[in-house]
Design an enzyme around this catalytic site. Structure first.
Site, PDB file in Angstrom:
ATOM      1  N   ARG A  69       1.023  -1.213   0.041  1.00  0.00           N
ATOM      2  CA  ARG A  69      -0.034  -0.104  -0.112  1.00  0.00           C
ATOM      3  C   ARG A  69       0.919   1.457  -0.007  1.00  0.00           C
ATOM      4  O   ARG A  69       1.471   1.168   0.899  1.00  0.00           O
ATOM      5  CB  ARG A  69      -0.819   0.276   1.227  1.00  0.00           C
ATOM      6  CG  ARG A  69      -1.803   1.345   1.177  1.00  0.00           C
ATOM      7  CD  ARG A  69      -2.821   1.063   2.260  1.00  0.00           C
ATOM      8  NE  ARG A  69      -3.856   2.321   2.165  1.00  0.00           N
ATOM      9  CZ  ARG A  69      -3.907   3.460   2.553  1.00  0.00           C
ATOM     10  NH1 ARG A  69      -2.562   3.793   3.296  1.00  0.00           N
ATOM     11  NH2 ARG A  69      -4.642   4.432   2.475  1.00  0.00           N
ATOM     12  N   LYS A  91     -13.778   5.803 -16.829  1.00  0.00           N
ATOM     13  CA  LYS A  91     -14.845   5.099 -16.167  1.00  0.00           C
ATOM     14  C   LYS A  91     -14.206   4.265 -14.802  1.00  0.00           C
ATOM     15  O   LYS A  91     -13.967   3.117 -15.028  1.00  0.00           O
ATOM     16  CB  LYS A  91     -15.356   4.134 -17.245  1.00  0.00           C
ATOM     17  CG  LYS A  91     -16.680   3.529 -16.725  1.00  0.00           C
ATOM     18  CD  LYS A  91     -17.313   2.913 -17.969  1.00  0.00           C
ATOM     19  CE  LYS A  91     -18.631   2.127 -17.653  1.00  0.00           C
ATOM     20  NZ  LYS A  91     -19.839   2.847 -16.933  1.00  0.00           N
ATOM     21  N   GLU A 101     -25.440  14.189 -15.261  1.00  0.00           N
ATOM     22  CA  GLU A 101     -26.025  12.988 -15.932  1.00  0.00           C
ATOM     23  C   GLU A 101     -26.597  12.216 -14.874  1.00  0.00           C
ATOM     24  O   GLU A 101     -26.892  12.650 -13.829  1.00  0.00           O
ATOM     25  CB  GLU A 101     -24.806  12.016 -16.519  1.00  0.00           C
ATOM     26  CG  GLU A 101     -23.813  11.758 -15.534  1.00  0.00           C
ATOM     27  CD  GLU A 101     -22.517  11.177 -16.312  1.00  0.00           C
ATOM     28  OE1 GLU A 101     -22.692  10.340 -17.034  1.00  0.00           O
ATOM     29  OE2 GLU A 101     -21.491  11.343 -15.322  1.00  0.00           O
TER      30      GLU A 101
HETATM   31  N1  PDD Z   1     -22.950   2.714 -16.472  1.00  0.00           N
HETATM   32  N2  PDD Z   1     -22.917   7.771 -17.133  1.00  0.00           N
HETATM   33  C1  PDD Z   1     -22.490   7.018 -15.931  1.00  0.00           C
HETATM   34  C2  PDD Z   1     -22.230   7.918 -14.842  1.00  0.00           C
HETATM   35  C3  PDD Z   1     -22.414   5.849 -16.110  1.00  0.00           C
HETATM   36  O1  PDD Z   1     -22.114   4.946 -15.062  1.00  0.00           O
HETATM   37  C4  PDD Z   1     -22.856   4.954 -17.324  1.00  0.00           C
HETATM   38  C5  PDD Z   1     -22.845   3.505 -17.624  1.00  0.00           C
HETATM   39  C6  PDD Z   1     -23.267   5.956 -18.542  1.00  0.00           C
HETATM   40  C7  PDD Z   1     -23.632   5.457 -19.745  1.00  0.00           C
HETATM   41  O2  PDD Z   1     -22.683   4.909 -20.576  1.00  0.00           O
HETATM   42  P1  PDD Z   1     -22.751   3.716 -21.587  1.00  0.00           P
HETATM   43  O3  PDD Z   1     -23.880   4.023 -22.676  1.00  0.00           O
HETATM   44  O4  PDD Z   1     -21.589   3.596 -22.378  1.00  0.00           O
HETATM   45  O5  PDD Z   1     -23.158   2.434 -20.841  1.00  0.00           O
HETATM   46  C8  PDD Z   1     -23.237   7.262 -18.242  1.00  0.00           C
HETATM   47  C9  PDD Z   1     -23.109   1.506 -16.692  1.00  0.00           C
HETATM   48  C10 PDD Z   1     -24.068   0.784 -17.312  1.00  0.00           C
HETATM   49  C11 PDD Z   1     -22.886   0.777 -15.151  1.00  0.00           C
HETATM   50  O6  PDD Z   1     -22.223   1.585 -14.263  1.00  0.00           O
HETATM   51  O7  PDD Z   1     -23.516  -0.301 -14.858  1.00  0.00           O
END
Ligand code: PDD
Length: 283
Positions: free
Chosen positions: A99, A147, A179
Site C-alpha cells: 500500500r 470510467k 448525468e
Molecule cells: N454505467 N454515465 C454514467 C455515470 C455511467 O455509469 C454510465 C454507464 C453511462 C452510460 O454509458 P454507456 O452508454 O457507455 O453504458 C453514463 C454502466 C452501465 C454501469 O455502471 O453499470
C-alpha cells in the site's frame, strides 16, 4: 454457478480470488466497462474497448491484454454461462502492490470479467411506463470521463432515489444537469434532442454516441449543451441511455410530470431504432 474470468483463468465464481493488496480494493484504482448482450451477442463491443483504452491511458495504467483476447474472453463467458440477454462486466485494476499512494513501478494489471443474466432486458416493463427521477447535487470527483470503479456516490444517489420512490437520480452541478447515476440524461423539446456536451463532467456514453448518431440519421435535431432541472420539467420528453437500459423514458422529475406522463414518441422511437440497429451489428 457462473464461470468467471480472473487473470487468465476461467473458474467457478466461488473459487475466484484477488489479492487484499489489489489497488482496485485499496484505492478504487481501477476502471471498468459494461457491455450488454442480446441474442447471445455483444452490443457495441468496439466502442467499449475504445473507451477502456482511453480510461487506461488517462490513468497511465497498462492494458492487461489486446482487443482480440478481450473479445475472446467476452465470448467464452457468454457461451459458457449461456447468456442470451444480460451483461458482461469487465474490470481492470492497476494490480497488487504494497500500500502506497504513488503508483507502483511494476505492477501487473488485474483483469476480471463476469456475466449477469438478465432475461427480458430488451423488453423491460419500465420502458413501457417510463421511470421517475429525482435531482441531487453532483458530489463525484472531477474526472467523470474516466470510467473508474469509485461508484460510492452514484450508489448513494440510487439509495436517495429509492427512498424518494424514484428509480434514479439526475445529478446537478452549477445549476445544470450532468448525468444520471449510471446513465446519460436527455430532454426533448419539439423535434430537438438536448443532452449535455462531452467534457470531464460526464462519462462519454457508448450508448449516447450511438443514439445521437441514429437520431441525426433519422433527421432529428441534436443539441449538445447543458440544461437545468426547470428546463427538463418543461420539456416534452425526457430519457436516459446506458448499456444496461438502452433508451429508457423518464416521465417524472422531482414530482413534475414530463409531457403526458407516459413515454414520448421520440424516446420510444429511439429505443426501437437503437435495439434494432445494435442487434444487427452485434458480435
Ligand atoms: N454505467 N454515465 C454514467 C455515470 C455511467 O455509469 C454510465 C454507464 C453511462 C452510460 O454509458 P454507456 O452508454 O457507455 O453504458 C453514463 C454502466 C452501465 C454501469 O455502471 O453499470
Amino acid at each position: 454457478m457462473r464461470t468467471v474470468y480472473v487473470n487468465g483463468e476461467y473458474v467457478p465464481e466461488d473459487q475466484a480470488k484477488i489479492s487484499v493488496f489489489d489497488r482496485g480494493f485499496l484505492f478504487a484504482d481501477g476502471v471498468y466497462e459494461v457491455t450488454s448482450v442480446l441474442d447471445g451477442k455483444l452490443i457495441d463491443f468496439a466502442g467499449h474497448v475504445a473507451r477502456l483504452k482511453r480510461s487506461l491511458a488517462e490513468l497511465e495504467m497498462d492494458a492487461p491484454c489486446d482487443e482480440a483476447e478481450l473479445l475472446a474472453i467476452h465470448k467464452r463467458l457468454v457461451a459458457e454461462n449461456g447468456i442470451e440477454e444480460g451483461l458482461v462486466y469487465l474490470q481492470v485494476t492497476r494490480g497488487a502492490a504494497d500500500r502506497d499512494f504513488a503508483y507502483p513501478e511494476a505492477a501487473t494489471p488485474t483483469l476480471v470479467l463476469f456475466t449477469q443474466s438478465k432475461p427480458g432486458l430488451a423488453d423491460a416493463p419500465a420502458a413501457k411506463t417510463g421511470i421517475k427521477v429525482i435531482s441531487i447535487p453532483d458530489r463525484r470527483w472531477g474526472r467523470r470521463d474516466i470510467k473508474t470503479v469509485q461508484l460510492l456516490y452514484p450508489s448513494m444517489g440510487k439509495m436517495m432515489a429509492k427512498a424518494a420512490g424514484a428509480a434514479d437520480a439526475w445529478m446537478v452541478e452549477d445549476g445544470a444537469v450532468t448525468e444520471g447515476t449510471s446513465n446519460n440524461a436527455y430532454i426533448v423539446k419539439g423535434n430537438t434532442i438536448i443532452t449535455r456536451h462531452l467534457g470531464e463532467e460526464i462519462l462519454h456514453g457508448i450508448t449516447r454516441a450511438a443514439v445521437l448518431r441514429m437520431a441525426s440519421e433519422a433527421q432529428m435535431k441534436v443539441e449538445e449543451r447543458a440544461f437545468t432541472i426547470e428546463e427538463a420539467q418543461q420539456a416534452d420528453e425526457a430519457f436516459v441511455t446506458s448499456a444496461s437500459t438502452f433508451v429508457m423514458p423518464v416521465v417524472d422529475i422531482d414530482g413534475a410530470q414530463i409531457g403526458t406522463g407516459a413515454p414520448g414518441p421520440v424516446a420510444q422511437r429511439l429505443r426501437e431504432i437503437y435495439l434494432d440497429e445494435s442487434r444487427k451489428k452485434a458480435v
